[in-house]
Design an enzyme around this catalytic site. Sequence first.
Site, PDB file in Angstrom:
ATOM      1  N   ILE A 108      -7.616   3.404  -9.032  1.00  0.00           N
ATOM      2  CA  ILE A 108      -8.610   4.476  -9.019  1.00  0.00           C
ATOM      3  C   ILE A 108      -9.058   4.782 -10.448  1.00  0.00           C
ATOM      4  CG2 ILE A 108      -7.708   5.487  -6.890  1.00  0.00           C
ATOM      5  CD1 ILE A 108      -6.049   7.413  -8.606  1.00  0.00           C
ATOM      6  N   HIS A 126      -9.292   2.505  -2.663  1.00  0.00           N
ATOM      7  CA  HIS A 126      -8.759   3.871  -2.675  1.00  0.00           C
ATOM      8  C   HIS A 126      -9.587   4.810  -3.536  1.00  0.00           C
ATOM      9  CE1 HIS A 126      -4.664   1.855  -1.585  1.00  0.00           C
ATOM     10  NE2 HIS A 126      -5.418   2.053  -0.531  1.00  0.00           N
ATOM     11  N   SER A 202       2.916  -3.483  -5.354  1.00  0.00           N
ATOM     12  CA  SER A 202       4.153  -3.564  -4.568  1.00  0.00           C
ATOM     13  C   SER A 202       3.859  -4.026  -3.140  1.00  0.00           C
ATOM     14  CB  SER A 202       4.833  -2.197  -4.536  1.00  0.00           C
ATOM     15  OG  SER A 202       3.992  -1.257  -3.894  1.00  0.00           O
TER      16      SER A 202
HETATM   17  P1  NAD Z   1       2.737   0.524  -6.847  1.00  0.00           P
HETATM   18  O1  NAD Z   1       3.052   1.583  -7.815  1.00  0.00           O
HETATM   19  O2  NAD Z   1       3.205   0.668  -5.457  1.00  0.00           O
HETATM   20  O3  NAD Z   1       3.270  -0.875  -7.359  1.00  0.00           O
HETATM   21  C1  NAD Z   1       2.996  -1.319  -8.634  1.00  0.00           C
HETATM   22  C2  NAD Z   1       3.773  -2.607  -8.824  1.00  0.00           C
HETATM   23  O4  NAD Z   1       3.399  -3.135 -10.083  1.00  0.00           O
HETATM   24  C3  NAD Z   1       5.294  -2.424  -8.829  1.00  0.00           C
HETATM   25  O5  NAD Z   1       5.865  -3.284  -7.872  1.00  0.00           O
HETATM   26  C4  NAD Z   1       5.707  -2.804 -10.266  1.00  0.00           C
HETATM   27  O6  NAD Z   1       6.889  -3.563 -10.298  1.00  0.00           O
HETATM   28  C5  NAD Z   1       4.557  -3.644 -10.733  1.00  0.00           C
HETATM   29  N1  NAD Z   1       4.276  -3.570 -12.161  1.00  0.00           N
HETATM   30  C6  NAD Z   1       4.223  -2.468 -12.952  1.00  0.00           C
HETATM   31  N2  NAD Z   1       3.853  -2.804 -14.216  1.00  0.00           N
HETATM   32  C7  NAD Z   1       3.674  -4.155 -14.210  1.00  0.00           C
HETATM   33  C8  NAD Z   1       3.285  -5.092 -15.207  1.00  0.00           C
HETATM   34  N3  NAD Z   1       2.997  -4.720 -16.454  1.00  0.00           N
HETATM   35  N4  NAD Z   1       3.214  -6.397 -14.861  1.00  0.00           N
HETATM   36  C9  NAD Z   1       3.514  -6.800 -13.586  1.00  0.00           C
HETATM   37  N5  NAD Z   1       3.869  -5.948 -12.604  1.00  0.00           N
HETATM   38  C10 NAD Z   1       3.944  -4.644 -12.910  1.00  0.00           C
HETATM   39  O7  NAD Z   1       1.188   0.323  -6.907  1.00  0.00           O
HETATM   40  P2  NAD Z   1       0.187  -0.117  -5.813  1.00  0.00           P
HETATM   41  O8  NAD Z   1       0.753  -1.186  -4.938  1.00  0.00           O
HETATM   42  O9  NAD Z   1      -1.064  -0.338  -6.501  1.00  0.00           O
HETATM   43  O10 NAD Z   1       0.051   1.157  -4.846  1.00  0.00           O
HETATM   44  C11 NAD Z   1       0.087   2.472  -5.262  1.00  0.00           C
HETATM   45  C12 NAD Z   1      -1.165   3.258  -4.913  1.00  0.00           C
HETATM   46  O11 NAD Z   1      -1.279   4.267  -5.876  1.00  0.00           O
HETATM   47  C13 NAD Z   1      -2.418   2.469  -5.016  1.00  0.00           C
HETATM   48  O12 NAD Z   1      -2.934   2.375  -3.764  1.00  0.00           O
HETATM   49  C14 NAD Z   1      -3.358   3.233  -5.931  1.00  0.00           C
HETATM   50  O13 NAD Z   1      -4.370   3.817  -5.163  1.00  0.00           O
HETATM   51  C15 NAD Z   1      -2.546   4.345  -6.492  1.00  0.00           C
HETATM   52  N6  NAD Z   1      -2.323   4.331  -7.965  1.00  0.00           N
HETATM   53  C16 NAD Z   1      -3.312   3.914  -8.801  1.00  0.00           C
HETATM   54  C17 NAD Z   1      -3.098   3.890 -10.172  1.00  0.00           C
HETATM   55  C18 NAD Z   1      -4.224   3.427 -11.069  1.00  0.00           C
HETATM   56  O14 NAD Z   1      -5.378   3.534 -10.688  1.00  0.00           O
HETATM   57  N7  NAD Z   1      -3.922   2.883 -12.247  1.00  0.00           N
HETATM   58  C19 NAD Z   1      -1.875   4.306 -10.707  1.00  0.00           C
HETATM   59  C20 NAD Z   1      -0.873   4.745  -9.805  1.00  0.00           C
HETATM   60  C21 NAD Z   1      -1.117   4.742  -8.436  1.00  0.00           C
END
Ligand code: NAD
Length: 261
Positions: A108, A126, A202
């Site tokens: 997002i 999302h 994840s």
């Molecule tokens: P998640 O938090 O469920 O999973 C993130 C995954 O990324 C984890 O399994 C972790 O091990 C891995 N990870 C973290 N840093 C990494 C790196 N540098 N290199 C490789 N892997 C790495 O995230 P998701 O599956 O995207 O789902 C969470 C929901 O939360 C999403 O649907 C999203 O809408 C929202 N979200 C978005 C943001 C953003 O926009 N940046 C941040 C947090 C949550």
Amino acid sequence: MIVPDLDEGIERLSAMLDAASFILPFTGAGISTECGIPDFRSPGGMWTKNKPIDYGVFLADPAMRVEAWRRRLVMDKVFAAARPGSGHAAIAHWHESGKAPHIITQNIDNLHQLSGVAPECVLELHGNTTYARCVDCRTHYALDWVWTHFHPDHGRAPECAACSGPVKTATVSFGEPMPQAIMRQAAELARACDLFIVMGSSLKVWPAAGLPVLAKEAGAKLIIINREPTEQDEIADLVLHHAIHEVVANVPRPLSVTAHG
Ligand code: NAD
Ligand code: ZN
């Protein structure tokens, strides 16, 4: 197939990128952790601090609307300062090469757009937290407008200037319907691509996590680049359990072979 050795994994990834004609990147919060935005499920991630506020609760309870905006305000410096990282840059390069016409993201944070990919090529499953909209009449609001109409201590969340409806970040909350047209387009692309690459997810959030399965069932190769194991590792053709920046920093550019066309 999990390839533990980084160099071997990069070699296989590069070969698969070169052989593909239609790459579909699918990104999650993990691609943006190197940009300073915490993910949900890593230790210390947002999940461990604040349980998400359900859409129904947001609509029903004015105090929870204030709480939702208070949390967004706390994160504002982080989102405002974040710049695309090496994963975004690699994807922007695949996009420019013509092989990856679209990017599907669960994020997002607007970082794919900031990396130079046209907004219409980024399918946000999302939504987007860098602007807001009225939940009733869908009028858009810049966050600057929100911050002039909201102060956590005054106890009132912003209301729409046009219809007085609740104003919310333009994200899809838990319990809120998914954007149907975007989901349909994402599913069509997943069925059509020949290489689907998950980066930093994840794969625990559904229905988004159904897209790699759909791509695989339709005959695409599936690559997962994620620091931790995911539930779909066993169906993937290549799994790299490494940080995204370690992987993409060593993938040769430019990609070879003709673009999808
Ligand atoms: P998640 O938090 O469920 O999973 C993130 C995954 O990324 C984890 O399994 C972790 O091990 C891995 N990870 C973290 N840093 C990494 C790196 N540098 N290199 C490789 N892997 C790495 O995230 P998701 O599956 O995207 O789902 C969470 C929901 O939360 C999403 O649907 C999203 O809408 C929202 N979200 C978005 C943001 C953003 O926009 N940046 C941040 C947090 C949550
Ligand atoms: Zn309105």
